[in-house]
Design a protein around this motif. Sequence first.
Motif, PDB file in Angstrom:
ATOM      1  N   VAL A  56     -24.597 -46.627 -76.621  1.00 32.69           N
ATOM      2  CA  VAL A  56     -25.472 -46.332 -75.481  1.00 32.69           C
ATOM      3  C   VAL A  56     -26.184 -44.981 -75.622  1.00 32.69           C
ATOM      4  O   VAL A  56     -27.255 -44.791 -75.046  1.00 32.69           O
ATOM      5  N   ASP A  57     -25.610 -44.063 -76.387  1.00 34.93           N
ATOM      6  CA  ASP A  57     -26.267 -42.768 -76.606  1.00 34.93           C
ATOM      7  C   ASP A  57     -27.466 -42.910 -77.542  1.00 34.93           C
ATOM      8  O   ASP A  57     -28.472 -42.229 -77.380  1.00 34.93           O
ATOM      9  N   GLU A  58     -27.349 -43.802 -78.530  1.00 39.40           N
ATOM     10  CA  GLU A  58     -28.425 -43.987 -79.507  1.00 39.40           C
ATOM     11  C   GLU A  58     -29.450 -45.020 -79.051  1.00 39.40           C
ATOM     12  O   GLU A  58     -30.556 -45.052 -79.556  1.00 39.40           O
ATOM     13  N   GLN A  59     -29.057 -45.889 -78.109  1.00 39.74           N
ATOM     14  CA  GLN A  59     -29.935 -46.974 -77.648  1.00 39.74           C
ATOM     15  C   GLN A  59     -30.050 -46.967 -76.116  1.00 39.74           C
ATOM     16  O   GLN A  59     -29.673 -47.936 -75.452  1.00 39.74           O
ATOM     17  N   PHE A  76     -29.315 -53.581 -69.848  1.00 36.62           N
ATOM     18  CA  PHE A  76     -28.070 -54.224 -69.411  1.00 36.62           C
ATOM     19  C   PHE A  76     -27.526 -53.609 -68.121  1.00 36.62           C
ATOM     20  O   PHE A  76     -26.435 -53.963 -67.682  1.00 36.62           O
ATOM     21  N   LYS A  77     -28.291 -52.662 -67.549  1.00 37.91           N
ATOM     22  CA  LYS A  77     -27.886 -51.976 -66.316  1.00 37.91           C
ATOM     23  C   LYS A  77     -26.480 -51.366 -66.439  1.00 37.91           C
ATOM     24  O   LYS A  77     -25.661 -51.486 -65.543  1.00 37.91           O
ATOM     25  N   VAL A  78     -26.230 -50.696 -67.561  1.00 40.40           N
ATOM     26  CA  VAL A  78     -24.925 -50.085 -67.815  1.00 40.40           C
ATOM     27  C   VAL A  78     -24.709 -48.925 -66.852  1.00 40.40           C
ATOM     28  O   VAL A  78     -25.525 -48.023 -66.767  1.00 40.40           O
ATOM     29  N   GLN A  79     -23.596 -48.984 -66.125  1.00 42.94           N
ATOM     30  CA  GLN A  79     -23.222 -47.875 -65.247  1.00 42.94           C
ATOM     31  C   GLN A  79     -21.902 -47.260 -65.686  1.00 42.94           C
ATOM     32  O   GLN A  79     -21.606 -46.126 -65.363  1.00 42.94           O
ATOM     33  N   SER A  80     -21.110 -48.038 -66.422  1.00 42.77           N
ATOM     34  CA  SER A  80     -19.817 -47.573 -66.887  1.00 42.77           C
ATOM     35  C   SER A  80     -19.506 -48.252 -68.219  1.00 42.77           C
ATOM     36  O   SER A  80     -19.884 -49.401 -68.435  1.00 42.77           O
ATOM     37  N   PRO A 124     -16.340 -48.760 -71.417  1.00 40.62           N
ATOM     38  CA  PRO A 124     -16.969 -49.845 -72.169  1.00 40.62           C
ATOM     39  C   PRO A 124     -17.417 -50.976 -71.238  1.00 40.62           C
ATOM     40  O   PRO A 124     -16.835 -51.196 -70.182  1.00 40.62           O
ATOM     41  N   MET A 125     -18.454 -51.659 -71.692  1.00 39.41           N
ATOM     42  CA  MET A 125     -18.953 -52.828 -70.972  1.00 39.41           C
ATOM     43  C   MET A 125     -19.204 -53.915 -72.007  1.00 39.41           C
ATOM     44  O   MET A 125     -19.857 -53.669 -73.020  1.00 39.41           O
ATOM     45  N   LEU A 126     -18.629 -55.081 -71.766  1.00 39.55           N
ATOM     46  CA  LEU A 126     -18.850 -56.227 -72.640  1.00 39.55           C
ATOM     47  C   LEU A 126     -19.757 -57.214 -71.925  1.00 39.55           C
ATOM     48  O   LEU A 126     -19.563 -57.489 -70.744  1.00 39.55           O
ATOM     49  N   VAL A 127     -20.729 -57.739 -72.644  1.00 42.61           N
ATOM     50  CA  VAL A 127     -21.646 -58.735 -72.085  1.00 42.61           C
ATOM     51  C   VAL A 127     -21.689 -59.917 -73.041  1.00 42.61           C
ATOM     52  O   VAL A 127     -21.952 -59.735 -74.239  1.00 42.61           O
ATOM     53  N   ALA A 128     -21.402 -61.121 -72.522  1.00 41.72           N
ATOM     54  CA  ALA A 128     -21.511 -62.332 -73.332  1.00 41.72           C
ATOM     55  C   ALA A 128     -22.887 -62.938 -73.103  1.00 41.72           C
ATOM     56  O   ALA A 128     -23.316 -63.099 -71.960  1.00 41.72           O
ATOM     57  N   LEU A 129     -23.562 -63.240 -74.198  1.00 47.42           N
ATOM     58  CA  LEU A 129     -24.918 -63.786 -74.125  1.00 47.42           C
ATOM     59  C   LEU A 129     -25.022 -65.083 -74.915  1.00 47.42           C
ATOM     60  O   LEU A 129     -24.475 -65.204 -76.008  1.00 47.42           O
ATOM     61  N   ASP A 130     -25.739 -66.016 -74.328  1.00 44.98           N
ATOM     62  CA  ASP A 130     -26.119 -67.229 -75.037  1.00 44.98           C
ATOM     63  C   ASP A 130     -27.634 -67.158 -75.089  1.00 44.98           C
ATOM     64  O   ASP A 130     -28.298 -67.373 -74.070  1.00 44.98           O
ATOM     65  N   THR A 159     -23.786 -64.830 -69.793  1.00 47.28           N
ATOM     66  CA  THR A 159     -22.845 -65.841 -69.336  1.00 47.28           C
ATOM     67  C   THR A 159     -21.564 -65.229 -68.776  1.00 47.28           C
ATOM     68  O   THR A 159     -20.818 -65.899 -68.073  1.00 47.28           O
ATOM     69  N   ASP A 160     -21.301 -63.965 -69.099  1.00 46.58           N
ATOM     70  CA  ASP A 160     -20.082 -63.309 -68.639  1.00 46.58           C
ATOM     71  C   ASP A 160     -20.207 -61.812 -68.912  1.00 46.58           C
ATOM     72  O   ASP A 160     -21.002 -61.396 -69.755  1.00 46.58           O
ATOM     73  N   HIS A 161     -19.435 -60.996 -68.193  1.00 48.02           N
ATOM     74  CA  HIS A 161     -19.388 -59.570 -68.502  1.00 48.02           C
ATOM     75  C   HIS A 161     -18.079 -58.966 -67.992  1.00 48.02           C
ATOM     76  O   HIS A 161     -17.438 -59.531 -67.108  1.00 48.02           O
ATOM     77  N   GLN A 162     -17.693 -57.871 -68.603  1.00 49.60           N
ATOM     78  CA  GLN A 162     -16.501 -57.106 -68.203  1.00 49.60           C
ATOM     79  C   GLN A 162     -16.859 -55.631 -68.265  1.00 49.60           C
ATOM     80  O   GLN A 162     -17.522 -55.202 -69.204  1.00 49.60           O
ATOM     81  N   ILE A 163     -16.384 -54.897 -67.281  1.00 55.76           N
ATOM     82  CA  ILE A 163     -16.590 -53.453 -67.276  1.00 55.76           C
ATOM     83  C   ILE A 163     -15.222 -52.788 -67.336  1.00 55.76           C
ATOM     84  O   ILE A 163     -14.306 -53.182 -66.616  1.00 55.76           O
ATOM     85  N   GLY A 164     -15.081 -51.814 -68.225  1.00 60.28           N
ATOM     86  CA  GLY A 164     -13.815 -51.116 -68.383  1.00 60.28           C
ATOM     87  C   GLY A 164     -12.938 -51.792 -69.416  1.00 60.28           C
ATOM     88  O   GLY A 164     -13.236 -52.874 -69.903  1.00 60.28           O
ATOM     89  N   PHE A 165     -11.840 -51.137 -69.747  1.00 61.34           N
ATOM     90  CA  PHE A 165     -10.897 -51.667 -70.733  1.00 61.34           C
ATOM     91  C   PHE A 165      -9.814 -52.429 -69.997  1.00 61.34           C
ATOM     92  O   PHE A 165      -9.052 -51.860 -69.232  1.00 61.34           O
ATOM     93  N   ARG A 166      -9.762 -53.745 -70.210  1.00 63.11           N
ATOM     94  CA  ARG A 166      -8.810 -54.592 -69.494  1.00 63.11           C
ATOM     95  C   ARG A 166      -7.716 -55.170 -70.377  1.00 63.11           C
ATOM     96  O   ARG A 166      -6.937 -55.993 -69.919  1.00 63.11           O
ATOM     97  N   GLY A 167      -7.694 -54.801 -71.635  1.00 61.07           N
ATOM     98  CA  GLY A 167      -6.652 -55.299 -72.529  1.00 61.07           C
ATOM     99  C   GLY A 167      -7.086 -56.549 -73.282  1.00 61.07           C
ATOM    100  O   GLY A 167      -8.084 -57.184 -72.967  1.00 61.07           O
TER     101      GLY A 167
END
Length: 108
Positions: free
Chosen positions: A59-62, A69-73, A75-81, A86-94
């Motif tokens: 996120v610092d370089e891009q 992706f409207k990143v506010q926090s 790590p953030m994972l975004v699943a894309l088709d 199709t899905d997303h997660q914010i934070g480290f959930r294991g």
Amino acid sequence: MTTVNITAENFESEVANSDVPVIVDLWAPWCGPCKSLTPILEKLAEEFEGKVKVGKVNVDEQPELARSFKVQSIPMLVALDGVDVTDHQIGFRGEGAVRQMFEKAAGE
């Protein structure tokens, strides 16, 4: 290589036009939880090779890509088709939560 570095320049070829769903990891080198997530992503990228691609966006370089992706926090994972989220997660959930995301993306 199990993960692909995603930039604004290669987003279309690596993500939008990918033959398989892509899970994009929005991260930064100074982010502790992001570092904890990396080995899990690498393990799952290997396990789901051919079914799910893993892309990493620093996120610092891009910043433009992060904004799209409207990143506010992180790590953030975004699943894309393609370009559809199709899905997303914010934070480290294991590993369990991340594995579920991979399974859903792979259609398992």
